[in-house]
Design an enzyme around this catalytic site. Structure first.
Site, mmCIF file in Angstrom:
data_model
loop_
_atom_site.group_PDB
_atom_site.id
_atom_site.type_symbol
_atom_site.label_atom_id
_atom_site.label_comp_id
_atom_site.label_asym_id
_atom_site.label_seq_id
_atom_site.Cartn_x
_atom_site.Cartn_y
_atom_site.Cartn_z
ATOM 1 N N ARG A 42 0.857 -1.186 0.000
ATOM 2 C CA ARG A 42 0.000 0.000 0.000
ATOM 3 C C ARG A 42 0.893 1.235 0.000
ATOM 4 N NH1 ARG A 42 -4.389 2.330 4.503
ATOM 5 N NH2 ARG A 42 -5.231 3.923 3.113
ATOM 6 N N HIS A 43 0.406 2.302 -0.610
ATOM 7 C CA HIS A 43 1.116 3.580 -0.537
ATOM 8 C C HIS A 43 1.226 4.037 0.916
ATOM 9 C CE1 HIS A 43 -2.623 5.636 0.426
ATOM 10 N NE2 HIS A 43 -3.195 4.954 -0.552
ATOM 11 N N ARG A 46 -0.817 9.642 3.463
ATOM 12 C CA ARG A 46 -1.250 10.652 2.499
ATOM 13 C C ARG A 46 -2.233 11.607 3.148
ATOM 14 N NH1 ARG A 46 -6.256 9.575 2.552
ATOM 15 N NH2 ARG A 46 -7.210 7.528 2.156
ATOM 16 N N PRO A 48 -5.954 13.633 3.121
ATOM 17 C CA PRO A 48 -7.293 13.176 2.741
ATOM 18 C C PRO A 48 -7.519 13.316 1.239
ATOM 19 C CG PRO A 48 -7.400 14.528 4.721
ATOM 20 C CD PRO A 48 -5.996 14.645 4.199
ATOM 21 N N THR A 49 -8.259 12.396 0.675
ATOM 22 C CA THR A 49 -8.508 12.436 -0.765
ATOM 23 C C THR A 49 -9.549 13.491 -1.130
ATOM 24 O OG1 THR A 49 -10.127 10.649 -0.547
ATOM 25 C CG2 THR A 49 -7.862 10.035 -1.095
ATOM 26 N N ARG A 118 0.540 9.363 -5.190
ATOM 27 C CA ARG A 118 0.923 8.755 -3.917
ATOM 28 C C ARG A 118 1.535 7.372 -4.094
ATOM 29 N NH1 ARG A 118 -4.709 9.179 -3.760
ATOM 30 N NH2 ARG A 118 -5.956 7.264 -3.632
ATOM 31 N N ARG A 292 -12.085 -7.316 -8.905
ATOM 32 C CA ARG A 292 -11.034 -6.321 -8.719
ATOM 33 C C ARG A 292 -9.688 -6.918 -8.312
ATOM 34 N NH1 ARG A 292 -12.741 -1.607 -9.437
ATOM 35 N NH2 ARG A 292 -10.887 -0.674 -8.475
ATOM 36 N N HIS A 328 -3.009 0.168 -3.431
ATOM 37 C CA HIS A 328 -3.881 0.756 -2.421
ATOM 38 C C HIS A 328 -4.347 -0.307 -1.436
ATOM 39 C CE1 HIS A 328 -4.129 4.188 -5.224
ATOM 40 N NE2 HIS A 328 -4.154 3.249 -6.143
ATOM 41 N N ASP A 329 -4.960 0.149 -0.341
ATOM 42 C CA ASP A 329 -5.482 -0.808 0.622
ATOM 43 C C ASP A 329 -6.552 -1.691 -0.002
ATOM 44 O OD1 ASP A 329 -7.181 1.392 0.389
ATOM 45 O OD2 ASP A 329 -7.777 1.388 2.493
#
Length: 442
Positions: A42-43, A46, A48-49, A118, A292, A328-329
């Protein structure tokens, strides 16, 4: 994990969050050699998006500002990823997989990242932390930034339609047809979140609207980057909880982490059960995980068999020995769901995909028989280590734990799964119609 079982483990999880960090480096069995490792990373930490303007619509107090754009890796996040990279050199260099005291042979260490800032910056930081004076480390990503990378963000196809109505039905089937039972089971964390966002019964938000989403209905909607997402009190609470986690990992002062309204880490852990609930429903529901995660899991199996299958890697020259996939998570949760994996490091909830953490697939060669085996581990800095920017080494490692593969429990040798068995498990877990990535340049 079922929703009810997830609720049952809450008390144990909160107690675990208060335990001191401890870890042991998983040993290489006698007579075995490590040949290859694939890390699904995972990155790092970061911002907040969403913008502060968007977030302020649901909280009584304005959200703190970050030094970077929404959704970007922070300078602290980049530093933490370099620390993890340095530890991977200690870990895998000590095992003889990669060079510990010199630059690696060209092509043997590589990273492939999603196209976002990220993930790209995280990949660069990991490699820089591993080999700060080496220039021959390929950091690659999809060249076309106008379309999603199918490895990390697959899109609907004729053979894998990712039908929103069907996925919504699959999620609702897990919760008894509506969110009513879930909201009752999680009434405590939801009430705590409402009190954090809107203390003392505040009704107006900093952005001028109604404070919080306690009275809003929960719904399932399509997500541009994650397939499906939850809207309403659970969805917003999960977003807010993750933002609080990022604030804490960023080392923000306590009066800025959730505006100083959390008494201790156990309170943060309780709020994070809402984030894990949302991830469980939207990323671990089986058809969604297959849609996914099939590309990723299939590719991980292919890379273990042949290091030349690593994305962007040339068919000639040295095969990749240590390959790092930075996403990503949600990607980690997809793969974990397909293989029925879970883990827990100190200070985190079961199965949590921590900022900067990695699900590692490690292949070993038994010299005497020539047989190959796969062992799974999870590596991540603890929240305390992230706050302190702790140096990582043999004496003070990050959180780490071996991860059991339930489908291989009958075939284990030295707690590792025979490669042939692992590949059969992978094949059975994925949806072949959703596999569009086959390795190499795609």
């Amino acid at each position: 994990m079922s929703i009810r079982v997830f609720t049952v483990v809450l008390v144990a999880s909160l107690l675990a969050a208060l335990m001191p960090a401890s870890a042991e480096i998983l040993p290489t069995p006698p007579g075995w050699q490590i040949e290859r490792a694939v890390l699904l990373n995972r990155h790092g930490v970061r911002s907040p998006t969403s913008t502060n303007e968007q977030l302020d619509k649901y909280s009584a107090t304005p959200w703190p500002t970050w030094p970077v754009e929404p959704g970007f890796l922070s300078p602290r996040g980049e530093e933490l990823m370099r620390l993890m990279g340095g530890y991977y050199r200690v870990l895998y260099g000590g095992r003889g997989l990669v060079q510990a005291d010199d630059c690696p042979t060209a092509g043997t260490v590589a990273a492939w990242t999603d196209i976002g800032e990220r993930t790209r910056t995280s990949g660069a930081a990991i490699l820089a932390g591993m080999y700060p004076r080496c220039a021959n480390l390929p950091l690659r990503n999809q060249a076309n930034f106008t379309v999603p990378d199918p490895l990390f963000n697959p899109q609907p196809t004729a053979s894998c339609p990712m039908d929103l109505a069907a996925n919504r039905a699959a999620i609702l089937a897990r919760v008894g047809g509506s969110f009513a039972s879930v909201q009752r089971e999680y009434a405590g964390p939801l009430a705590m979140m409402q009190s954090v966002l809107c203390p003392a019964g505040t009704t107006r938000s900093a952005g001028g609207g109604s404070c919080g989403e306690a009275g809003m209905p929960s719904s399932i909607v399509g997500g541009a980057e994650d397939g499906v997402r939850l809207r309403g009190p659970i969805g917003y609470a999960s977003t807010a909880a993750e933002n609080f986690l990022m604030q804490s990992a960023e080392g923000m002062p306590k009066d800025q982490v959730a505006w100083g309204r959390l008494a201790h880490d156990a309170a943060l852990s309780e709020l994070l059960t809402l984030e894990e609930l949302a991830q469980d429903l939207t990323q671990k529901t089986k058809p969604i995980a297959q849609q996914r995660g099939s590309n990723l899991l299939s590719l991980i199996g292919a890379i273990l068999v042949n290091g030349h299958s690593f994305p962007g890697h040339a068919a000639t020259g040295q095969p990749v020995r240590l390959g790092i996939l930075v996403g990503h998570d949600s990607n980690i949760h997809n793969v974990a769901a397909l293989l029925d994996l879970t883990w827990q490091i100190p200070g985190s909830l079961p199965g949590a995909a921590s900022p900067g953490g990695a699900l590692a697939f490690e292949q070993f060669h038994e010299i005497r028989t020539g047989k190959r085996f796969v062992r799974i581990a999870y590596y991540a800095q603890t929240l305390d280590e992230m706050r302190r920017r702790a140096a990582l080494n043999y004496r003070d490692p990050p959180g780490m734990v071996q991860v059991a593969l339930p489908a291989c429990s009958a075939d284990l040798v030295n707690n590792a799964c025979p490669l042939e068995s692992f590949l059969k498990i992978v094949k059975a877990a994925v949806d072949p119609g959703c596999v569009t990535v086959t390795g190499g340049n795609y």
